[in-house]
Scaffold this motif. Structure first.
Motif, PDB file in Angstrom:
ATOM      1  N   VAL A  31       1.164  -1.156  -0.624  1.00 51.59           N
ATOM      2  CA  VAL A  31      -0.079  -0.042  -0.352  1.00 51.59           C
ATOM      3  C   VAL A  31       0.783   1.367  -0.047  1.00 51.59           C
ATOM      4  O   VAL A  31       1.150   2.192  -1.222  1.00 51.59           O
ATOM      5  N   LEU A  32       2.006   1.255   1.356  1.00 51.43           N
ATOM      6  CA  LEU A  32       3.155   2.241   0.838  1.00 51.43           C
ATOM      7  C   LEU A  32       3.524   2.305  -0.496  1.00 51.43           C
ATOM      8  O   LEU A  32       3.639   3.285  -0.723  1.00 51.43           O
ATOM      9  N   LEU A  33       3.903   1.371  -1.696  1.00 56.89           N
ATOM     10  CA  LEU A  33       3.997   2.252  -2.391  1.00 56.89           C
ATOM     11  C   LEU A  33       3.311   2.316  -3.320  1.00 56.89           C
ATOM     12  O   LEU A  33       3.858   3.085  -4.076  1.00 56.89           O
ATOM     13  N   GLY A  34       2.483   2.271  -3.473  1.00 58.92           N
ATOM     14  CA  GLY A  34       0.824   2.373  -4.238  1.00 58.92           C
ATOM     15  C   GLY A  34       0.913   3.580  -3.929  1.00 58.92           C
ATOM     16  O   GLY A  34       0.953   4.810  -4.837  1.00 58.92           O
ATOM     17  N   LEU A  35       0.697   3.889  -2.536  1.00 55.76           N
ATOM     18  CA  LEU A  35       0.665   5.619  -1.835  1.00 55.76           C
ATOM     19  C   LEU A  35       1.697   6.475  -2.641  1.00 55.76           C
ATOM     20  O   LEU A  35       1.642   7.450  -2.916  1.00 55.76           O
ATOM     21  N   GLY A  41     -11.219  -2.227   3.373  1.00 55.27           N
ATOM     22  CA  GLY A  41     -11.803  -2.675   2.236  1.00 55.27           C
ATOM     23  C   GLY A  41     -11.489  -1.906   0.731  1.00 55.27           C
ATOM     24  O   GLY A  41     -12.302  -2.446  -0.026  1.00 55.27           O
ATOM     25  N   ASN A  42     -10.618  -0.398   0.533  1.00 56.52           N
ATOM     26  CA  ASN A  42      -9.886  -0.918  -0.389  1.00 56.52           C
ATOM     27  C   ASN A  42      -8.455  -0.956  -0.920  1.00 56.52           C
ATOM     28  O   ASN A  42      -8.523  -0.137  -1.704  1.00 56.52           O
ATOM     29  N   ILE A  43      -8.221  -1.853  -0.032  1.00 57.15           N
ATOM     30  CA  ILE A  43      -7.024  -2.789  -0.649  1.00 57.15           C
ATOM     31  C   ILE A  43      -7.181  -4.237  -1.140  1.00 57.15           C
ATOM     32  O   ILE A  43      -8.006  -4.621  -0.269  1.00 57.15           O
ATOM     33  N   LEU A  44      -6.908  -3.941  -2.318  1.00 58.30           N
ATOM     34  CA  LEU A  44      -7.696  -5.255  -2.441  1.00 58.30           C
ATOM     35  C   LEU A  44      -6.363  -6.197  -2.838  1.00 58.30           C
ATOM     36  O   LEU A  44      -5.393  -5.959  -3.009  1.00 58.30           O
ATOM     37  N   ALA A  96      -0.384  -6.647  -2.840  1.00 56.75           N
ATOM     38  CA  ALA A  96      -1.591  -5.867  -2.098  1.00 56.75           C
ATOM     39  C   ALA A  96      -2.075  -4.186  -3.397  1.00 56.75           C
ATOM     40  O   ALA A  96      -0.968  -3.800  -3.949  1.00 56.75           O
ATOM     41  N   LYS A  97      -3.167  -4.152  -3.557  1.00 58.96           N
ATOM     42  CA  LYS A  97      -3.497  -2.892  -4.678  1.00 58.96           C
ATOM     43  C   LYS A  97      -4.560  -1.878  -4.088  1.00 58.96           C
ATOM     44  O   LYS A  97      -5.469  -2.376  -3.221  1.00 58.96           O
ATOM     45  N   VAL A  98      -3.975  -1.243  -4.167  1.00 58.47           N
ATOM     46  CA  VAL A  98      -5.290   0.356  -3.880  1.00 58.47           C
ATOM     47  C   VAL A  98      -6.250   0.387  -4.599  1.00 58.47           C
ATOM     48  O   VAL A  98      -5.690   0.615  -5.938  1.00 58.47           O
TER      49      VAL A  98
END
Ligand code: ADP
Ligand code: MG
Length: 330
Positions: A139-143, A159-162, A169-171
């Motif tokens: 999530v941090l890499l995505g952010l 709920g918004n991390i798939l 894991a994807k935002v």
């Protein structure tokens, strides 16, 4: 007011975001996998002749823009944002279709298995700390990518991390995102909301730092199974977020000192003292828990087995209930 002002439809400028043609003929076996305020998300078989994922699953978010005039504008905003984002930790948008006759938009995305919140719900106990770290790093890499493109997500929560089949894991869910590097509107989900978003109602602006606060709350949600104050009503929770000291991980659980320290660096009330996504990735918690997508693949497999077992148990329970009804027993 006429019918057009009631339900703003697409104009010529908007139409460039949509592929023409009837999507009903391009996807088959639609099965509902998620539900939100806008409508539903389906898993479907991709039958598009030239698609790279032909014969595989895709996810389709069907959104209705009937009724309110702002709705279509909101949908196009979400599409515009997602369309320019390309990162392995951001859910990929593939194509959008417009079904004007039904006032519907179909957003076709890469298919993921479910959210981090689903994982927590299905598992009977806590996840391992190393599993939480795998999700949080992604999530941090995505952010970090999002913030470098001046996007604020504004609704980070489990709920918004798939999770994808290959253990990433994807935002996801850009329905609340802002495409400016600072904003001032009151947007997001209450329990995960940063203090400065709540206070921005009165004055001031906020930045991408709000997503790091929400990620801190999400760490607690994933590790301790609920975000702080979840038993209170949303208004009381908002008041407390603004007024009280930051929450912490459950002190009675076995979480390491490093994990506690990591979460406290995200949950700083002053956004200027809070870690940025790039800084957070340097924390020693990630040195203790090296990158290993295989660990998430195994967690997903374990979760799938549990879901199957629970399904079977439920079928057996239903069967027993039916037997009782037919036999007229208790
Ligand atoms: P909402 O704005 O209603 O929260 P989301 O985009 O978060 O909409 O989607 C709602 C749910 O649908 C998610 O929590 C998830 O369970 C499921 N979902 C959404 N997108 C996908 C996808 N690409 N792959 C698999 N499931 C998805
Ligand atoms: Mg969502």
């Amino acid at each position: 007011m006429n019918a057009f002002t009631l339900s703003r439809g697409p104009n010529r400028e908007d139409k460039k975001y949509f592929t023409s043609g009837d999507p009903d003929t391009l996807f088959s076996d639609l099965q509902e996998i998620g539900h939100g305020a806008f409508g539903a998300v389906y898993c479907a078989l991709d039958e598009r002749p030239k698609s790279e994922t032909r014969g595989q699953n895709v996810a389709i978010k069907k959104m209705s823009y009937a009724g309110k005039s702002e709705k279509f504008t909101d949908i196009v905003h979400e599409i515009k944002l997602l369309e320019r984002l390309r990162h392995k930790n951001i859910v990929r948008l593939e194509e959008c279709f417009l079904k004007e006759k039904d006032h519907m938009v179909w957003i076709v995305m890469e298919y993921c298995l479910g959210s981090a919140s689903d994982l927590v719900d299905v598992q009977p106990g806590r996840l391992l700390e190393s599993e939480v770290a795998q999700i949080v790093r992604d999530v941090l890499l995505g952010l970090s990518y999002l913030h470098s493109t001046e996007v604020i997500h504004r609704d980070i929560k489990a709920g918004n991390i798939l999770l994808s089949e290959n253990g990433l894991a994807k935002v996801a869910d850009f329905g609340s995102a802002s495409n400016k590097s600072s904003a001032n509107s009151f947007v997001g989900s209450p329990y995960w909301m940063a203090p400065e978003v709540i206070l921005a109602m009165e004055s001031g602006r906020y930045t991408g730092a709000i997503d790091l606060w929400s990620l801190g709350i999400t760490c607690i949600e994933i590790a301790d199974r609920k975000p702080p104050m979840f038993t209170q009503n949303a208004m009381a929770a908002l008041y407390q977020i603004a007024q009280s000291d930051p929450p912490t991980l459950d002190q009675n659980a076995d979480w390491s000192h490093t994990f506690h320290s990591f979460v406290s660096c995200l949950l700083k009330k002053n956004p200027e003292e809070r870690f940025t996504a790039t800084e957070a990735l340097q924390h020693s918690w990630f040195k203790d828990n090296r990158e290993n997508p295989q660990e998430l693949v195994e967690l997903i497999d374990r979760t799938k087995r549990l879901v199957r077992e629970q399904d079977e148990k439920q079928i057996t329970m239903q069967y027993k209930k039916m037997l009782r009804i037919y036999k007229g027993g208790d």
